[in-house]
Design an enzyme around this catalytic site. Structure first.
Site, mmCIF file in Angstrom:
data_model
loop_
_atom_site.group_PDB
_atom_site.id
_atom_site.type_symbol
_atom_site.label_atom_id
_atom_site.label_comp_id
_atom_site.label_asym_id
_atom_site.label_seq_id
_atom_site.Cartn_x
_atom_site.Cartn_y
_atom_site.Cartn_z
ATOM 1 N N GLY A 39 0.831 -1.199 0.000
ATOM 2 C CA GLY A 39 0.000 0.000 0.000
ATOM 3 C C GLY A 39 0.868 1.252 0.000
ATOM 4 O O GLY A 39 2.062 1.206 0.291
ATOM 5 N N CYS A 40 0.233 2.377 -0.311
ATOM 6 C CA CYS A 40 0.975 3.635 -0.414
ATOM 7 C C CYS A 40 1.438 4.126 0.957
ATOM 8 O O CYS A 40 2.623 4.423 1.150
ATOM 9 C CB CYS A 40 0.130 4.690 -1.118
ATOM 10 S SG CYS A 40 -1.583 4.792 -0.542
ATOM 11 N N TYR A 41 0.537 4.178 1.923
ATOM 12 C CA TYR A 41 0.948 4.575 3.283
ATOM 13 C C TYR A 41 1.994 3.601 3.843
ATOM 14 O O TYR A 41 3.001 4.026 4.416
ATOM 15 C CB TYR A 41 -0.254 4.601 4.227
ATOM 16 C CG TYR A 41 -1.226 5.751 4.097
ATOM 17 C CD1 TYR A 41 -0.809 7.077 4.207
ATOM 18 C CD2 TYR A 41 -2.590 5.514 3.931
ATOM 19 C CE1 TYR A 41 -1.719 8.130 4.139
ATOM 20 C CE2 TYR A 41 -3.506 6.557 3.871
ATOM 21 C CZ TYR A 41 -3.072 7.864 3.983
ATOM 22 O OH TYR A 41 -3.975 8.889 3.932
ATOM 23 N N THR B 186 4.206 1.790 2.318
ATOM 24 C CA THR B 186 5.520 1.961 1.690
ATOM 25 C C THR B 186 6.268 3.124 2.332
ATOM 26 O O THR B 186 7.455 3.002 2.679
ATOM 27 C CB THR B 186 5.367 2.200 0.175
ATOM 28 O OG1 THR B 186 4.767 1.047 -0.407
ATOM 29 C CG2 THR B 186 6.709 2.457 -0.490
ATOM 30 N N SER B 187 5.573 4.244 2.517
ATOM 31 C CA SER B 187 6.259 5.419 3.081
ATOM 32 C C SER B 187 6.704 5.153 4.519
ATOM 33 O O SER B 187 7.816 5.518 4.905
ATOM 34 C CB SER B 187 5.374 6.662 2.997
ATOM 35 O OG SER B 187 4.190 6.474 3.735
#
Ligand SMILES: NC(=O)c1ccc[n+]([C@@H]2O[C@H](COP(=O)([O-])OP(=O)(O)OC[C@H]3O[C@@H](n4cnc5c(N)ncnc54)[C@H](OP(=O)(O)O)[C@@H]3O)[C@@H](O)[C@H]2O)c1
Length: 345
Positions: free
Chosen positions: A148-150, A152-153
């Site tokens: 997911g995007c969150y 990954t960060s």
């Protein structure tokens, strides 16, 4: 040339995959699928692709996987798992951008996604597609769960500190602002212009589905379980994630060592940039690229470390990362098709 197909080509991540793949030197697109837009030309649905892609969209079926090297599933969660068992019967490698194969435990999936997993036996086969942590497993995988995007960060920000056992794994707080495209292209009241423009709002407090994914990925990097307090926020920008990740430093950790640890962990990584001291990640610098920008500071007064992380939710947070994983799976240079810098200003 490797043949690539995309299921869900008309969504935000599908369109971003196509934007990247048309510039990829070693692939060509085979089939593009859509649901409500099946039968139309992709350029009529995604005007940015006019002149670059001229293809009619078809419905997703098991035949889509046949004869292609990689199939990206840019589908809503719960849709992917309805198709994956049939699609896996071909030799095609599958990269699922949804959350359906990210969690190892079907019970956890059921609890957070409010529906039973349809093929829990495949969860152990799926590889979590974060190349910086799982490159060797991705090379061997037929099914990759794109992170997911969150997650990954946050995971790239904190994993090096977890590996060093420098932070209290029960003290992690992640405050993360996302651009509106993170919610996908379908209509929702909260993502309409008048609701999202010039306004920042919180959502999903205590129940955001990326929470168990972050905890699972960080636990994998650490020596034991992690608990994360996660606050997702919607920011008035089309793309981007800025994550502030904080945790209590364990006694004996030299505050100044944190930035060095990040730099060491990602030395040689083509997409992770640990910024020079005094510079802080900004979302705009990563927009349109596959880059992640990181920097850390120790707050000696509170005994906590703060790691800031910026990326493009459609880039390293979704489509860029998926192309990176595909390159790894196909034995291509990892940066192929991903050499663009951020679009700033
Ligand atoms: N947006 C992000 O920043 C982001 C980041 C990381 C991961 N993800 C994940 O990636 C996946 C795709 O996200 P997105 O933002 O691209 O979504 P989206 O904009 O809503 O697009 C969804 C796509 O799936 C197709 N589709 C919808 N229902 C379908 C069905 N029942 N059967 C087959 N195809 C169907 C749609 O086709 P039509 O257009 O024809 O209806 C469209 O092409 C999601 O699981 C999302 O959670 C998104």
């Amino acid at each position: 040339m490797k043949k690539i197909s995309i299921a869900g080509a008309t969504g935000y991540t599908g369109i971003e995959l196509l934007r990247l793949l048309v510039k990829h030197p070693e692939v060509e697109t085979a089939t593009l699928t859509a649901e409500s837009h099946a039968g139309k030309n992709i350029a009529d649905i995604a005007p940015s692709l006019r002149g670059w892609v001229d293809q009619t969209l078809v419905k997703l079926s098991p035949e889509v996987a046949q004869g292609c090297d990689v199939l990206f599933l840019a589908l809503p969660h719960t849709t992917s798992m309805q198709h994956v068992p049939e699609l896996l019967k071909s030799d095609c490698k599958i990269i699922d951008l949804s959350a359906d194969y990210r969690l190892h435990d079907a019970q956890v999936y059921g609890d957070w996604y409010k529906t039973p997993h349809l093929n829990p036996e495949l969860l152990s086969q799926a590889v979590y597609g974060l190349p910086e942590l799982h490159r060797d497993k991705i090379k061997q995988a037929q099914l990759v769960a794109n992170p997911g995007c969150y997650p990954t960060s946050a995971v790239l920000a904190l994993a090096p500190l977890m590996k060093e056992n420098w932070v209290d794994a029960q003290s992690i707080i992640i405050d993360s602002k996302s651009g509106v495209s993170g919610a996908g292209r379908k209509l929702k009241q909260t993502t309409q212009f008048c609701e999202a423009n010039e306004s920042v709002s919180a959502y999903g407090l205590g129940e955001h589905r990326h929470t168990p994914e972050i905890e699972q990925a960080l636990a994998g990097a650490a020596t034991g379980p992690c608990t994360v307090s996660f606050t997702p926020l919607l920011a008035p920008m089309p793309r981007g994630i800025l994550a502030s990740c904080t945790a209590r430093l364990l006694p004996g950790t030299a505050p100044g060592a944190v930035t060095d640890a990040l730099a060491r962990a990602y030395a040689g990584e083509p997409f992770v940039r640990v910024l020079p001291p005094g510079q802080w990640p900004v979302t705009g610098a990563t927009a349109g690229s596959n880059a992640v920008h990181l920097q850390a500071a120790a707050d000696t007064r509170t005994g906590r470390v703060i790691v800031m992380s910026a990326l493009d939710n459609l880039g390293k947070g979704a489509a860029g990362q998926a192309v990176q994983a595909a390159n790894v799976m196909l034995g291509l240079p990892e940066t192929a098709g991903l050499t663009t810098s951020g679009v700033a200003p």
